[in-house]
Design a protein around this motif. Sequence first.
Motif, PDB file in Angstrom:
ATOM      1  N   ILE A 161      -0.284 -14.796  -2.964  1.00 43.29           N
ATOM      2  CA  ILE A 161       0.163 -14.188  -4.213  1.00 43.29           C
ATOM      3  C   ILE A 161      -0.734 -12.989  -4.465  1.00 43.29           C
ATOM      4  N   ALA A 162      -0.130 -11.814  -4.654  1.00 45.36           N
ATOM      5  CA  ALA A 162      -0.894 -10.591  -4.887  1.00 45.36           C
ATOM      6  C   ALA A 162      -0.786 -10.169  -6.341  1.00 45.36           C
ATOM      7  N   TYR A 163      -1.902  -9.708  -6.890  1.00 47.34           N
ATOM      8  CA  TYR A 163      -1.958  -9.190  -8.251  1.00 47.34           C
ATOM      9  C   TYR A 163      -2.439  -7.746  -8.174  1.00 47.34           C
ATOM     10  N   GLY A 164      -1.667  -6.807  -8.726  1.00 48.27           N
ATOM     11  CA  GLY A 164      -2.071  -5.413  -8.659  1.00 48.27           C
ATOM     12  C   GLY A 164      -1.356  -4.564  -9.680  1.00 48.27           C
ATOM     13  N   ASP A 165      -1.683  -3.266  -9.664  1.00 45.02           N
ATOM     14  CA  ASP A 165      -1.152  -2.405 -10.719  1.00 45.02           C
ATOM     15  C   ASP A 165      -0.641  -1.055 -10.258  1.00 45.02           C
ATOM     16  N   SER A 166      -0.934  -0.638  -9.025  1.00 44.80           N
ATOM     17  CA  SER A 166      -0.641   0.757  -8.700  1.00 44.80           C
ATOM     18  C   SER A 166      -0.376   0.971  -7.216  1.00 44.80           C
ATOM     19  N   GLN A 167      -0.419   2.232  -6.828  1.00 40.89           N
ATOM     20  CA  GLN A 167       0.002   2.648  -5.492  1.00 40.89           C
ATOM     21  C   GLN A 167      -0.748   1.947  -4.362  1.00 40.89           C
ATOM     22  N   SER A 168      -2.030   1.664  -4.564  1.00 37.75           N
ATOM     23  CA  SER A 168      -2.798   1.034  -3.486  1.00 37.75           C
ATOM     24  C   SER A 168      -2.361  -0.403  -3.228  1.00 37.75           C
ATOM     25  N   ASP A 169      -1.513  -0.945  -4.108  1.00 38.01           N
ATOM     26  CA  ASP A 169      -1.041  -2.323  -3.956  1.00 38.01           C
ATOM     27  C   ASP A 169       0.360  -2.416  -3.351  1.00 38.01           C
ATOM     28  N   VAL A 170       1.005  -1.292  -3.121  1.00 37.49           N
ATOM     29  CA  VAL A 170       2.393  -1.288  -2.672  1.00 37.49           C
ATOM     30  C   VAL A 170       2.564  -2.047  -1.353  1.00 37.49           C
ATOM     31  N   GLU A 171       1.721  -1.757  -0.374  1.00 38.92           N
ATOM     32  CA  GLU A 171       1.892  -2.380   0.946  1.00 38.92           C
ATOM     33  C   GLU A 171       1.637  -3.884   0.894  1.00 38.92           C
ATOM     34  N   LEU A 172       0.654  -4.305   0.125  1.00 37.81           N
ATOM     35  CA  LEU A 172       0.377  -5.736   0.009  1.00 37.81           C
ATOM     36  C   LEU A 172       1.509  -6.445  -0.722  1.00 37.81           C
ATOM     37  N   PHE A 173       2.046  -5.828  -1.767  1.00 41.85           N
ATOM     38  CA  PHE A 173       3.182  -6.417  -2.476  1.00 41.85           C
ATOM     39  C   PHE A 173       4.381  -6.584  -1.540  1.00 41.85           C
ATOM     40  N   GLY A 174       4.525  -5.667  -0.604  1.00 39.60           N
ATOM     41  CA  GLY A 174       5.627  -5.751   0.332  1.00 39.60           C
ATOM     42  C   GLY A 174       5.422  -6.771   1.430  1.00 39.60           C
TER      43      GLY A 174
END
Length: 212
Positions: A161-174
């Motif tokens: 489960i990933a928690y993030g807020d911005s562009q640096s989290d895009v790849e992990l969210f995917g």
Amino acid sequence: MTRPRLHLFDLDGTLLPGTTAPVQISRQLGLEAEALALDAEIGAQRIGPPEYALRIHALWSRLQDAHVEAAFEGAPWLGGIRETWARIREGGDYCAVISLSPSFFVERLTAWGAHAAYGSRFPAVPFTEPVDPAGVLSAAAKVKIADRLCEELGVGRQDCIAYGDSQSDVELFGAVPVSVAVNADHHVAGLATHSYRGSDLRQAYELVRPAR
């Protein structure tokens, strides 16, 4: 038997809503405006993480451990971080922080209950060596670190489960099946399986806790 899950937390903008570790550190040196300008440049993709690291390193020529300690203790953290991580541990799950910010700041979060904390590799404070751009993390590096953590902990991407807020989290969210956009911008708001706006990590965690 239920498999353990791995909760992966971003730092800047997520655990530190509305700000970043470099800005908090720079504030201790009277250089907040300069750090905010650098954050704006990387946010607009005019510079990448390696150049950002080189420039923030140069900005911190007077940095001492006391500045880092004061920045960490005085930062406007999201509420309930330690309590949330304690609940995660009590439930048999794992939690880790992966951030592009300097490792000497990020790694302090292990004292709050994170199983692991990864940041961009900077030389020891006070600086007597240059920063090595090869040690600076990127959005893609977050996924690689997550995969390595999965292997070490005996879990898979399907357990993350990933928690993030911005562009640096895009790849992990995917890359993971469950994600929580925490006070997020447009880069990840539409990618996340859950969304939270507020000031307490315990409430964000509640969005995914019942799914167990």
